[in-house]
Design an enzyme around this catalytic site. Structure first.
Site, PDB file in Angstrom:
ATOM      1  N   GLU A  41       0.783  -1.334  -0.143  1.00 13.16           N
ATOM      2  CA  GLU A  41      -0.026   0.125   0.083  1.00 13.16           C
ATOM      3  C   GLU A  41       0.968   1.191  -0.072  1.00 13.16           C
ATOM      4  O   GLU A  41       2.078   1.087   0.041  1.00 13.16           O
ATOM      5  CB  GLU A  41      -0.841   0.047   1.340  1.00 13.16           C
ATOM      6  CG  GLU A  41      -2.067  -0.822   1.153  1.00 13.16           C
ATOM      7  CD  GLU A  41      -3.372  -0.233   0.361  1.00 13.16           C
ATOM      8  OE1 GLU A  41      -3.176   1.054  -0.035  1.00 13.16           O
ATOM      9  OE2 GLU A  41      -4.275  -0.894   0.615  1.00 13.16           O
ATOM     10  N   ARG A  83      -7.275   1.262  13.315  1.00 14.83           N
ATOM     11  CA  ARG A  83      -6.159   1.467  12.915  1.00 14.83           C
ATOM     12  C   ARG A  83      -6.063   2.477  11.797  1.00 14.83           C
ATOM     13  O   ARG A  83      -7.001   2.431  11.005  1.00 14.83           O
ATOM     14  CB  ARG A  83      -5.149   0.217  12.427  1.00 14.83           C
ATOM     15  CG  ARG A  83      -5.695  -0.373  11.262  1.00 14.83           C
ATOM     16  CD  ARG A  83      -4.653  -1.384  10.497  1.00 14.83           C
ATOM     17  NE  ARG A  83      -5.264  -2.061   9.256  1.00 14.83           N
ATOM     18  CZ  ARG A  83      -5.303  -1.751   7.797  1.00 14.83           C
ATOM     19  NH1 ARG A  83      -5.065  -0.354   7.730  1.00 14.83           N
ATOM     20  NH2 ARG A  83      -5.707  -2.259   7.198  1.00 14.83           N
ATOM     21  N   ASN A 116      -5.252   3.841   8.028  1.00 13.39           N
ATOM     22  CA  ASN A 116      -5.166   3.330   6.674  1.00 13.39           C
ATOM     23  C   ASN A 116      -4.342   4.309   5.906  1.00 13.39           C
ATOM     24  O   ASN A 116      -3.396   5.126   6.377  1.00 13.39           O
ATOM     25  CB  ASN A 116      -6.657   3.156   6.306  1.00 13.39           C
ATOM     26  CG  ASN A 116      -6.580   1.851   5.229  1.00 13.39           C
ATOM     27  OD1 ASN A 116      -5.811   1.184   5.160  1.00 13.39           O
ATOM     28  ND2 ASN A 116      -7.307   2.060   4.290  1.00 13.39           N
ATOM     29  N   ASN A 152      -9.597   5.766   2.702  1.00 10.95           N
ATOM     30  CA  ASN A 152      -8.332   5.430   1.672  1.00 10.95           C
ATOM     31  C   ASN A 152      -7.892   6.590   0.571  1.00 10.95           C
ATOM     32  O   ASN A 152      -7.706   7.599   1.373  1.00 10.95           O
ATOM     33  CB  ASN A 152      -9.128   4.250   0.788  1.00 10.95           C
ATOM     34  CG  ASN A 152      -8.391   2.921   1.164  1.00 10.95           C
ATOM     35  OD1 ASN A 152      -7.255   2.745   1.358  1.00 10.95           O
ATOM     36  ND2 ASN A 152      -9.245   1.724   1.453  1.00 10.95           N
ATOM     37  N   ASP A 205      -9.749   2.090  -4.126  1.00 15.26           N
ATOM     38  CA  ASP A 205      -8.664   2.080  -3.055  1.00 15.26           C
ATOM     39  C   ASP A 205      -7.699   3.175  -3.013  1.00 15.26           C
ATOM     40  O   ASP A 205      -8.307   4.444  -2.699  1.00 15.26           O
ATOM     41  CB  ASP A 205      -7.873   0.857  -3.030  1.00 15.26           C
ATOM     42  CG  ASP A 205      -7.251   0.314  -1.752  1.00 15.26           C
ATOM     43  OD1 ASP A 205      -6.875   1.271  -1.020  1.00 15.26           O
ATOM     44  OD2 ASP A 205      -7.096  -0.954  -1.779  1.00 15.26           O
TER      45      ASP A 205
END
Ligand code: CA
Length: 303
Positions: free
Chosen positions: A26, A111, A113, A159, A209
Site C-alpha cells: 500500500e 488502525r 489506513n 483510503n 482504494d
C-alpha cells in the site's frame, strides 16, 4: 471502433519491478528529491524504500501496522503506525510517535489506513476498524505544528486522497461507499466543505482504494478486487481508461521516475485463498506502468 473505446482497451506494458510478496502492499509515494519510491506492507508491518536506479528495496520492520508513509521535509519519513502519527529516521531506524489522536477508540480496534500530504505539507490520514465495522473510523489532519484535527466522522475504510492542482478541491475515497467524494478545499485553512460525488464506481468495477492525480487533472484509482488501475475524469465522473494487472487486489498507485511518467502500483495477497494465490503468483508485487501521461509531485510533511 470509436477512438475513445480503442484507448480504453489499449494494451499496456505492465512491468513487475519487485516480486515483493507483500501481504498488503500500500501507500506508494514518490520522493522526487531523492528519486525513491516509499511504500508500506500494512499487515507485514513494514515500510519499504525502493530505489529504481539500483533496483534495490530496503525494508524497515516496525512491529505494528503501517497505514501509509510520506516524505518528511526535515528528512526521514512520516508515517502512520497503528493508531499514531509517527516519524522514521532512515539512518538510525528510530521510530518516534508524534501524535495519537484516537486513543478513545482503542476498544474498537481501529488502525490508520491510507493518507497523503496536502500542498501545504499537512498530513491527512484516516482510520478504519480492523474488523471493518462500518462508520467506526475518521479522517484526520496532522498539522506541521503538531496539532491533530478530526475532519470527518463516520468513515468506514478511509483510503485514497488527492488535491487539485489549484488546491481548491479535495478528492477522497471511503471505500465501501464505492464513490470518490469531492469537497471544496480551502488551502490556507486546510478546511473542506460542500461534499458531493465526483465518481460513482459501477458494480462491474472493483472497490476504489488508493488514488493519485495526473498532470491533466485526471484521477488514477487502484481497484481492490478489480485487478486494475483506472483513470477517471472527476469533473464528469467518467471512466477514461483501465489498465489490467495480473493480480486482483490492486491497492495504491503513484507517479514516479525522473520524468514523473511512470506509474508505480502496489498489490496484496492478504485474504486470498490458496487457490487464488496459486493463480496469482505475483500478488503482493510492486508493478510499473508507463501510461503516456505524467503525474504531479507528491507533497512532503512540513512538520
Ligand atoms: Ca488502501
Amino acid at each position: 471502433m470509436p477512438g475513445e473505446l480503442a484507448s480504453l482497451l489499449m494494451a499496456e506494458a505492465v512491468e513487475l519491478v519487485l516480486d515483493a510478496k507483500a501481504r498488503l502492499g500500500e501507500g506508494a509515494v514518490w520522493d522526487a528529491q531523492r528519486q525513491l519510491l516509499y511504500w508500506v506492507d500494512i499487515e507485514g508491518h513494514e515500510v519499504h524504500v525502493f530505489d529504481p536506479a539500483a533496483v534495490r528495496d530496503r525494508s524497515f520492520a516496525l512491529g505494528d501496522s503501517v497505514g501509509t508513509v510520506v516524505p518528511r521535509a526535515k528528512g526521514g519519513l512520516a508515517l502512520t503506525l497503528g493508531r499514531a502519527f509517527a516519524a522514521l529516521d532512515l539512518e538510525t531506524r528510530k521510530v518516534s510517535v508524534l501524535a495519537e489522536p484516537e486513543e478513545e477508540k482503542v476498544r474498537h480496534g481501529n488502525r490508520f489506513n491510507d493518507g497523503k500530504c496536502d500542498p501545504r505539507g499537512r498530513f491527512w490520514a484516516g482510520t478504519m476498524a480492523v474488523s471493518e465495522a462500518p462508520s467506526a473510523g475518521a479522517l484526520y489532519r496532522f498539522d506541521p505544528d503538531g496539532r491533530v484535527r478530526r475532519i470527518l466522522e463516520g468513515v468506514s475504510i478511509s483510503n485514497g486522497i488527492a488535491w487539485s492542482a489549484a488546491a481548491d478541491l479535495m478528492y477522497y475515497i471511503d471505500t465501501p461507499t464505492r464513490e470518490v467524494a469531492v469537497f471544496d478545499y480551502d488551502d490556507a485553512a486546510g478546511e473542506v466543505a460542500n461534499r458531493r460525488v465526483a465518481v460513482r464506481f459501477p458494480a462491474r468495477h472493483g472497490w476504489p482504494d488508493g488514488m493519485t492525480m495526473d498532470a491533466e487533472g485526471m484521477l488514477w484509482i487502484a481497484e481492490w478486487e478489480g485487478g486494475c488501475v483506472s483513470r477517471w475524469n472527476p469533473a464528469r465522473g467518467k471512466l477514461l481508461r483501465r489498465i489490467a494487472l495480473p493480480v486482483s487486489r490492486v491497492t495504491s498507485c503513484a507517479f514516479g521516475g525522473a520524468g514523473l511518467d511512470e506509474l508505480y502500483v502496489t498489490t496484496a495477497w492478504s485474504r486470498l485463498d490458496p487457490g487464488q494465490r496459486r493463480a496469482q503468483p505475483l500478488a503482493g508485487g510492486l508493478f510499473r506502468i508507463r501510461p503516456g501521461v505524467k503525474g504531479v509531485p507528491a507533497f512532503a510533511f512540513a512538520g
